[in-house]
Every structure is written in structure tokens, then in C-alpha cells.
Motif scaffolding. Sequence first.
Motif, PDB file in Angstrom:
ATOM      1  N   UNK A  95      57.797  36.424  30.948  1.00  0.00           N
ATOM      2  CA  UNK A  95      58.961  37.236  30.548  1.00  0.00           C
ATOM      3  C   UNK A  95      58.447  38.407  29.731  1.00  0.00           C
ATOM      4  N   UNK A  96      59.216  39.483  29.653  1.00  0.00           N
ATOM      5  CA  UNK A  96      58.770  40.622  28.847  1.00  0.00           C
ATOM      6  C   UNK A  96      58.614  40.225  27.381  1.00  0.00           C
ATOM      7  N   UNK A  97      57.582  40.753  26.764  1.00  0.00           N
ATOM      8  CA  UNK A  97      57.310  40.455  25.369  1.00  0.00           C
ATOM      9  C   UNK A  97      58.009  41.481  24.487  1.00  0.00           C
ATOM     10  N   UNK A  98      58.461  41.039  23.316  1.00  0.00           N
ATOM     11  CA  UNK A  98      59.092  41.960  22.374  1.00  0.00           C
ATOM     12  C   UNK A  98      58.058  42.847  21.697  1.00  0.00           C
ATOM     13  N   UNK A  99      56.815  42.372  21.636  1.00  0.00           N
ATOM     14  CA  UNK A  99      55.753  43.128  20.990  1.00  0.00           C
ATOM     15  C   UNK A  99      55.285  44.251  21.908  1.00  0.00           C
ATOM     16  N   UNK A 100      55.083  45.427  21.324  1.00  0.00           N
ATOM     17  CA  UNK A 100      54.587  46.571  22.078  1.00  0.00           C
ATOM     18  C   UNK A 100      53.083  46.759  21.897  1.00  0.00           C
ATOM     19  N   UNK A 101      52.444  45.951  21.048  1.00  0.00           N
ATOM     20  CA  UNK A 101      51.004  46.064  20.822  1.00  0.00           C
ATOM     21  C   UNK A 101      50.267  45.419  21.985  1.00  0.00           C
ATOM     22  N   UNK A 102      49.263  46.133  22.472  1.00  0.00           N
ATOM     23  CA  UNK A 102      48.455  45.581  23.548  1.00  0.00           C
ATOM     24  C   UNK A 102      47.504  44.538  22.977  1.00  0.00           C
ATOM     25  N   UNK A 103      47.345  43.394  23.644  1.00  0.00           N
ATOM     26  CA  UNK A 103      46.386  42.404  23.148  1.00  0.00           C
ATOM     27  C   UNK A 103      44.974  42.942  23.287  1.00  0.00           C
ATOM     28  N   UNK A 104      44.160  42.720  22.259  1.00  0.00           N
ATOM     29  CA  UNK A 104      42.767  43.187  22.256  1.00  0.00           C
ATOM     30  C   UNK A 104      41.841  41.997  22.106  1.00  0.00           C
ATOM     31  N   UNK A 105      40.632  42.176  22.621  1.00  0.00           N
ATOM     32  CA  UNK A 105      39.619  41.162  22.449  1.00  0.00           C
ATOM     33  C   UNK A 105      39.008  41.287  21.060  1.00  0.00           C
ATOM     34  N   UNK A 106      38.284  40.263  20.676  1.00  0.00           N
ATOM     35  CA  UNK A 106      37.594  40.317  19.397  1.00  0.00           C
ATOM     36  C   UNK A 106      36.571  41.441  19.422  1.00  0.00           C
TER      37      UNK A 106
END
Length: 121
Positions: A95-106
Motif C-alpha cells: 500500500x502507499x506509504x505516508x512517508x515521503x522519505x526514500x529508504x536509504x542503505x547504511x
Amino acid sequence: MNIASMQLAAPSGLLALALFVVAIAVVAMLAGSFWLGNRIKLNEPPRPRPDEQPHLPPEGPVHEVRQNREPDEVPRTPKGGRPLTPYELTNMRTRPSASKDRPRWSKGTTGSFGGGGLGAH
């Protein structure tokens, strides 16, 4: 050298004839493959005409939509209950996420297994 070895070493017309027959057979196979390919191509439907090609929709080109998605939760089994089998699980939907931040790797990793980085130390 004796007479027998000289006769064996003498050029034979039979070898030249065998090579000529093999060459003719290879040329015949190539010609047959071109003929068969042409027959198959003639049985295919014709190519689409320019007026049958797809057109842009009236609202213009479709643009890419960027959004973050999050998965549905995996159902939990109650304590003491039997575990779910793969057949009882459905396709995991997102489902669409409410967060607009892109997930980043460590930092310092590529995020892929065997990516060649030093990894998170």
C-alpha cells in the motif's frame, strides 16, 4: 622408402571426390534452410501498417509516478496455535506509504549482497 609407402603417399582422387561431395551437401543444406525459412515467413501474418500502430493517449504521454510503498503485515499465529502453511497465506500486497522519505542503505554499503563494499563495520 619402398614401393608400398610410395603408393600410399600418392595423391588419391577418392579423397578429393569425398570432399567435393561433402561441400555440395553443405551447400544444399544451406539452400534448403533458406527455402524453409522463406516458406515459414510467408505463412506469418503481415506486419502492421502505419495507421495500425499504437498512438499516444489524448491526454499526452504517461508519466512515471514515484511513491514509497510498504508491505501488509504477515499474519501472526496465536501462541500455541499451528503455523500457517504457504497455501493459507495470500499474495503479500503493498500500500502507499505516508512517508515521503526514500529508504536509504547504511552508509558505506551498496545494499546488495556481495556488492564489494566494506559493509557496515
